[in-house]
Motif scaffolding. Structure first.
Motif, PDB file in Angstrom:
ATOM      1  N   GLU A 196     -12.960 -13.851   7.852  1.00  0.00           N
ATOM      2  CA  GLU A 196     -13.431 -13.954   9.237  1.00  0.00           C
ATOM      3  C   GLU A 196     -14.956 -13.879   9.306  1.00  0.00           C
ATOM      4  OE1 GLU A 196     -11.234 -12.298  12.315  1.00  0.00           O
ATOM      5  OE2 GLU A 196      -9.567 -11.619  11.068  1.00  0.00           O
TER       6      GLU A 196
ATOM      7  N   HIS B   7      -8.515 -15.848  12.816  1.00  0.00           N
ATOM      8  CA  HIS B   7      -7.367 -15.694  13.695  1.00  0.00           C
ATOM      9  C   HIS B   7      -7.505 -16.622  14.894  1.00  0.00           C
ATOM     10  CE1 HIS B   7      -9.982 -12.259  15.174  1.00  0.00           C
ATOM     11  NE2 HIS B   7      -9.982 -13.126  16.145  1.00  0.00           N
TER      12      HIS B   7
ATOM     13  N   LEU C 253      -1.947 -13.421  13.379  1.00  0.00           N
ATOM     14  CA  LEU C 253      -2.383 -12.362  14.275  1.00  0.00           C
ATOM     15  C   LEU C 253      -2.955 -11.205  13.450  1.00  0.00           C
ATOM     16  CD1 LEU C 253       0.563 -12.304  16.830  1.00  0.00           C
ATOM     17  CD2 LEU C 253      -1.685 -13.356  17.077  1.00  0.00           C
ATOM     18  N   SER C 254      -3.569 -10.273  14.145  1.00  0.00           N
ATOM     19  CA  SER C 254      -4.127  -9.100  13.480  1.00  0.00           C
ATOM     20  C   SER C 254      -3.025  -8.336  12.752  1.00  0.00           C
ATOM     21  CB  SER C 254      -4.776  -8.212  14.536  1.00  0.00           C
ATOM     22  OG  SER C 254      -5.419  -7.156  13.916  1.00  0.00           O
ATOM     23  N   GLY C 255      -3.288  -7.973  11.522  1.00  0.00           N
ATOM     24  CA  GLY C 255      -2.305  -7.218  10.749  1.00  0.00           C
ATOM     25  C   GLY C 255      -1.298  -8.082  10.023  1.00  0.00           C
ATOM     26  N   SER C 256      -1.457  -9.402  10.066  1.00  0.00           N
ATOM     27  CA  SER C 256      -0.452 -10.262   9.436  1.00  0.00           C
ATOM     28  C   SER C 256      -0.635 -10.348   7.920  1.00  0.00           C
ATOM     29  CB  SER C 256      -0.492 -11.655  10.062  1.00  0.00           C
ATOM     30  OG  SER C 256      -1.791 -12.184   9.981  1.00  0.00           O
ATOM     31  N   GLY C 257      -1.723  -9.781   7.381  1.00  0.00           N
ATOM     32  CA  GLY C 257      -1.881  -9.735   5.928  1.00  0.00           C
ATOM     33  C   GLY C 257      -2.875 -10.738   5.369  1.00  0.00           C
ATOM     34  N   LYS C 258      -3.658 -11.358   6.227  1.00  0.00           N
ATOM     35  CA  LYS C 258      -4.602 -12.381   5.770  1.00  0.00           C
ATOM     36  C   LYS C 258      -5.657 -11.799   4.831  1.00  0.00           C
ATOM     37  CE  LYS C 258      -6.025 -12.985  10.017  1.00  0.00           C
ATOM     38  NZ  LYS C 258      -5.263 -12.026  10.836  1.00  0.00           N
ATOM     39  N   SER C 259      -6.315 -10.738   5.292  1.00  0.00           N
ATOM     40  CA  SER C 259      -7.375 -10.159   4.469  1.00  0.00           C
ATOM     41  C   SER C 259      -6.808  -9.652   3.154  1.00  0.00           C
ATOM     42  CB  SER C 259      -8.036  -8.979   5.187  1.00  0.00           C
ATOM     43  OG  SER C 259      -8.567  -9.403   6.402  1.00  0.00           O
ATOM     44  N   THR C 260      -5.609  -9.105   3.220  1.00  0.00           N
ATOM     45  CA  THR C 260      -4.999  -8.552   2.017  1.00  0.00           C
ATOM     46  C   THR C 260      -4.712  -9.650   0.995  1.00  0.00           C
ATOM     47  OG1 THR C 260      -4.020  -6.874   3.430  1.00  0.00           O
ATOM     48  CG2 THR C 260      -3.126  -7.081   1.231  1.00  0.00           C
TER      49      THR C 260
ATOM     50  N   PHE D  66       0.856  -1.185   0.000  1.00  0.00           N
ATOM     51  CA  PHE D  66       0.000   0.000   0.000  1.00  0.00           C
ATOM     52  C   PHE D  66       0.889   1.230   0.000  1.00  0.00           C
ATOM     53  CE2 PHE D  66      -2.419  -3.320   2.184  1.00  0.00           C
ATOM     54  CZ  PHE D  66      -3.597  -3.297   1.472  1.00  0.00           C
TER      55      PHE D  66
ATOM     56  N   VAL E  38       3.197   0.696   3.321  1.00  0.00           N
ATOM     57  CA  VAL E  38       2.752  -0.376   4.203  1.00  0.00           C
ATOM     58  C   VAL E  38       2.864  -1.696   3.457  1.00  0.00           C
ATOM     59  CG1 VAL E  38       0.849  -1.300   5.543  1.00  0.00           C
ATOM     60  CG2 VAL E  38       1.165   1.166   5.383  1.00  0.00           C
ATOM     61  N   LEU E  39       3.623  -2.607   4.045  1.00  0.00           N
ATOM     62  CA  LEU E  39       3.742  -3.926   3.440  1.00  0.00           C
ATOM     63  C   LEU E  39       2.488  -4.723   3.762  1.00  0.00           C
ATOM     64  CD1 LEU E  39       5.336  -6.231   2.083  1.00  0.00           C
ATOM     65  CD2 LEU E  39       6.308  -6.747   4.315  1.00  0.00           C
ATOM     66  N   GLY E  40       1.772  -5.158   2.733  1.00  0.00           N
ATOM     67  CA  GLY E  40       0.588  -5.987   2.952  1.00  0.00           C
ATOM     68  C   GLY E  40       0.978  -7.444   2.970  1.00  0.00           C
TER      69      GLY E  40
ATOM     70  N   ARG F  38       7.950  -5.599   8.128  1.00  0.00           N
ATOM     71  CA  ARG F  38       6.985  -4.556   7.794  1.00  0.00           C
ATOM     72  C   ARG F  38       7.315  -3.236   8.489  1.00  0.00           C
ATOM     73  NH1 ARG F  38       1.547  -6.116   9.368  1.00  0.00           N
ATOM     74  NH2 ARG F  38       1.360  -6.867   7.249  1.00  0.00           N
TER      75      ARG F  38
HETATM   76  N1  LIG Z   1      -6.343  -0.107   2.196  1.00  0.00           N
HETATM   77  C1  LIG Z   1      -5.205  -0.141   2.935  1.00  0.00           C
HETATM   78  N2  LIG Z   1      -4.367   0.911   2.915  1.00  0.00           N
HETATM   79  C2  LIG Z   1      -3.226   0.902   3.633  1.00  0.00           C
HETATM   80  N3  LIG Z   1      -2.831  -0.122   4.415  1.00  0.00           N
HETATM   81  C3  LIG Z   1      -3.623  -1.189   4.492  1.00  0.00           C
HETATM   82  C4  LIG Z   1      -4.862  -1.261   3.754  1.00  0.00           C
HETATM   83  N4  LIG Z   1      -5.450  -2.449   4.020  1.00  0.00           N
HETATM   84  C5  LIG Z   1      -4.619  -3.087   4.867  1.00  0.00           C
HETATM   85  N5  LIG Z   1      -3.532  -2.351   5.157  1.00  0.00           N
HETATM   86  C6  LIG Z   1      -2.410  -2.732   6.026  1.00  0.00           C
HETATM   87  O1  LIG Z   1      -1.909  -3.971   5.599  1.00  0.00           O
HETATM   88  C7  LIG Z   1      -1.537  -4.764   6.701  1.00  0.00           C
HETATM   89  C8  LIG Z   1      -2.227  -6.106   6.622  1.00  0.00           C
HETATM   90  O2  LIG Z   1      -3.613  -5.884   6.806  1.00  0.00           O
HETATM   91  P1  LIG Z   1      -4.682  -7.024   6.746  1.00  0.00           P
HETATM   92  O3  LIG Z   1      -6.003  -6.341   6.830  1.00  0.00           O
HETATM   93  O4  LIG Z   1      -4.431  -7.887   5.579  1.00  0.00           O
HETATM   94  O5  LIG Z   1      -4.410  -7.820   8.067  1.00  0.00           O
HETATM   95  P2  LIG Z   1      -5.226  -9.028   8.680  1.00  0.00           P
HETATM   96  O6  LIG Z   1      -4.274 -10.135   8.858  1.00  0.00           O
HETATM   97  O7  LIG Z   1      -6.437  -9.283   7.893  1.00  0.00           O
HETATM   98  O8  LIG Z   1      -5.601  -8.458  10.106  1.00  0.00           O
HETATM   99  P3  LIG Z   1      -6.979  -8.537  10.915  1.00  0.00           P
HETATM  100  O9  LIG Z   1      -6.965  -9.824  11.646  1.00  0.00           O
HETATM  101  O10 LIG Z   1      -6.882  -7.366  11.840  1.00  0.00           O
HETATM  102  O11 LIG Z   1      -8.083  -8.410   9.934  1.00  0.00           O
HETATM  103  C9  LIG Z   1      -1.897  -3.988   7.946  1.00  0.00           C
HETATM  104  O12 LIG Z   1      -0.727  -3.379   8.436  1.00  0.00           O
HETATM  105  C10 LIG Z   1      -2.857  -2.950   7.447  1.00  0.00           C
HETATM  106  O13 LIG Z   1      -2.723  -1.782   8.201  1.00  0.00           O
END
Ligand SMILES: Nc1ncnc2c1ncn2[C@@H]1O[C@H](COP(=O)(O)OP(=O)(O)OP(=O)(O)O)[C@@H](O)[C@H]1O
Ligand SMILES: [Mg+2]
Lengths: 291, 350
Positions: free
Chosen positions: B194, B227, B62-69, B14, B41-43, B31
């Motif tokens: 999730e 998670h 964990l939260s922020g590990s990049g799963k959703s991305t 990002f 931001v490294l996704g 990251r």
């Molecule tokens: N649209 C965006 N713009 C900038 N940064 C982003 C965006 N979406 C996600 N990120 C960043 O990318 C990283 C990974 O986010 P992601 O949502 O994939 O985490 P996650 O593993 O799904 O966490 P969670 O369990 O909280 O949902 C995070 O640091 C987040 O802040």
């Protein structure tokens, strides 16, 4: 302090030059605009006043027909006996006081001004929500439109559109339009990103996202914009009368000039009745209705 | 088996200048370091992963590990800056990042669909209108649409609620609407971010069961983000564990419990409750134990019998359980064996 006022910055001259330039180079545009606006007001007046019945036996009955229609509309909008009854009785009182013609004129002005404000304001609000730079340009202009004393732009409105309903309409629109622009934008930018993402994930085009997600989400705000526009327009009736617009503002101005307490009070009461009716009929249901 | 989705060295960043960040990714920077040095931001960093047709693969971390991305890279919603995504379709593999806008929309309408954590239903619409949303976007004619919507409502048991507004429904029911909306397009690939996290535990387990039940019938390819390791083990055929944008380990639940790749994974594993993933075969003592002759045998089980059933049996009647395979006793289980089995994943030596 002479040195400070010895050279006057030509701000007023500049404004005048700009208006002069508009008058000469934009004449055809303003004439066309004026014609369209005048035509729409005439159409509304035609419907509200029924001039085709002049001299026939039905002339007296036409206001009653309009009152029935407006009351039915109030019922359709609110499904409330109280509001419907108030609408009917309030309008009958206006007829009784002898201000029906002025009331229809004011109603036509308010409806036309609101229609123009909404049709121009909603697209501008959408554009402002889409592109931050558009909103950055728009914002100071909107602030200016709402804070500059109305009389100041009545002058160029007069020059550009002459005396009558149209300059009154323009002044009213300038005063009212910031409300729908702001509220439309607010509604659209507050659409939850997850809803937009869901639509995209199912293959929505940008147009579909707007039509099926953002606009429906913003609808309560847009309706609030409509209510505000109507009320703001109504608050302009007296000022519109100063540039020659017909309506309930005219007897108010006249009463003021002749220090006629009775007349001033009657006309004022009619404006208040109209305001209450419009507010009750168009008011968006109380906040919290839309989760 | 054929691959449904293939990630090949996918990196997601990002920010405006991904190249600067990619350089640091290649140096193995974390990251935080990348964010500090470049402001990007490294996704996801260099993720390679294959999801087989018909499997449920769970992305864990964990939260922020990049799963959703990473999940959003399947349908082109995340900014992939390097690497390839290939999704199998009837017309051959599609890379959502290299296809035309029109074919991307088509792909999102018919090949992948998505279920969201906060449901993301349109609150001003009825249940049926929400379920038909994807079909409506695809301009499916009214008649066919209402037929397919009715089918899906039947499947998720919400027929009676078809004409209610969605916000009249409980959270669990709303997510069933979300599921029905995703099923309705007929897409073979399902992305679930999730989907059950916002629900209370009882409803969550119930929906997990329902999902497994649907899966038995529908045989979708499912990429599921969670998670919660217990959830991952319950529903995942395989699990990929992510940390700081990188995939640390990918394997079956058993493989991960037996061989955590590093301390991060081991910490996850140590905190999980293995009771639902173990079977009689996992905890039994092989052969006929010496103690078995002294205590009575209270029942028999197959090696695949879930541990919970063994616990129930022993609770009713204390003693030994014989594990029978092909008519022969291959092992026994007593209370001590169960305790060892339940705590084995916490011991370093495994
Ligand atoms: N649209 C965006 N713009 C900038 N940064 C982003 C965006 N979406 C996600 N990120 C960043 O990318 C990283 C990974 O986010 P992601 O949502 O994939 O985490 P996650 O593993 O799904 O966490 P969670 O369990 O909280 O949902 C995070 O640091 C987040 O802040
Ligand atoms: Mg997430």
């Amino acid at each position: 302090m002479d040195w400070l006022s010895s050279y006057k910055l030509p701000i007023g001259q500049g404004a005048k030059a700009f208006v002069d330039w508009l008058t000469t180079s934009g004449e055809w545009l303003f004439n066309a605009l004026s014609a369209v606006l005048q035509a729409s007001i005439d159409l509304l007046l035609f419907l509200l006043q029924g001039p085709f019945l002049k001299g026939t036996a039905f002339e007296q009955l036409y206001p009653l027909l309009i009152i029935v229609l407006i009351s039915a509309f109030a019922w359709y909008m609110r499904r409330s006996l109280g509001v419907t009854l108030f609408t009917a009785l309030g309008l009958l009182l206006i007829v009784n006081q002898g201000y029906w013609k002025e009331t229809t004129e004011t109603l036509a002005l308010v409806l036309a001004a609101s229609a123009v404000s909404m049709t121009v304001g909603i697209p501008l609000g959408i554009a402002a929500a889409r592109r931050p730079w558009i909103y950055a340009i728009m914002r100071p202009i909107l602030d200016l439109m709402q804070t500059i004393p109305t009389f100041v732009y009545l002058i160029p409105a007069l020059i550009l559109f002459g005396l009558g309903m149209v300059p009154g309409l323009i002044a009213t629109v300038i005063f009212a339009i910031p409300a729908p622009i702001r509220l439309t934008r607010l509604g659209i930018i507050s659409t939850p990103p997850s809803l937009v993402e869901a639509a995209q994930a199912f293959g929505a085009t940008p147009g579909q996202v707007l039509k099926k997600v953002e606009l429906p989400f913003a609808m309560p705000q847009i309706m609030a914009g409509l209510t505000q526009t109507i009320m703001l327009s109504l608050s302009m009736v007296v000022i519109a009368a100063l540039v020659g617009a017909n309506g309930l503002g005219v007897p108010v101005v006249r009463a003021l000039n002749s220090v006629n307490v009775a007349k001033g009070f009657e006309a004022g009461l009619c404006i208040v009745i109209l305001a209450i009716i419009l507010d009750r009929v168009f008011r968006t249901s109380d906040a919290g209705d839309v989760a | 088996m054929t691959a449904a989705v293939t990630f090949n060295n996918v990196s997601i960043i990002f920010g405006k200048d991904p190249d600067a960040a990619l350089k640091l990714v290649d140096q193995g920077k974390s990251r935080d370091e990348i964010g500090h040095e470049t402001g990007m931001v490294l996704g996801v960093a260099d993720a390679s992963l294959t999801i087989e047709e018909g499997e449920i693969l769970v992305l864990m971390g964990l939260s922020g590990s990049g799963k959703s991305t990473l999940l959003r890279a399947v349908n082109g919603l995340a900014p992939v800056v390097r690497g390839d995504v290939a999704v199998a379709t009837k017309a051959g593999p599609i890379n959502p990042y290299k296809t035309s806008a029109k074919s991307l929309r088509d792909f999102r309408m018919h090949v992948v669909s998505m279920v969201f954590q906060q449901f993301a239903l349109l609150p001003w619409r009825t249940v049926a209108e929400n379920v038909g949303f994807g079909l409506e976007l695809a301009n499916v004619p009214e008649e066919e649409r209402s037929r397919r919507v009715a089918e899906q409502l039947e499947l998720v048991n919400l027929t009676k609620w078809a004409n209610r507004k969605v916000n009249e429904l409980s959270g669990g029911m709303q997510q069933r609407v979300g599921l029905a909306r995703a099923f309705a397009t007929g897409a073979p690939i399902l992305l679930m971010d999730e989907p059950f996290s916002a629900l209370d535990p009882l409803i969550r387990t119930r929906l997990q069961d329902e999902l497994l039940e649907f899966q038995r019938r529908l045989k979708k390819t499912i990429l599921f983000v969670s998670h919660d390791l217990d959830e991952a083990f319950r529903i995942g055929n395989r699990i990929a564990i992510m940390e700081g944008g990188r995939i640390i380990q990918c394997g079956t639940p058993q493989e991960i419990v037996k061989n955590p790749a590093n301390q991060y994974v081991a910490d996850f594993v140590a905190n999980m409750n293995p009771i639902n993933m173990l079977t009689a075969g996992d905890v039994m003592e092989t052969g006929i134990a010496a103690s078995a002759s002294e205590t009575p045998v209270s029942g028999n089980a197959a090696p695949t019998t879930p541990l919970v059933d063994i616990l129930d049996a022993l609770a009713r009647k204390p003693g030994n359980i014989g594990v029978v395979d092909n008519g022969a006793i291959i092992g026994t289980i007593n209370a001590q064996n169960i305790i060892e089995g339940l705590t084995r994943h916490r011991r370093k030596d495994g």
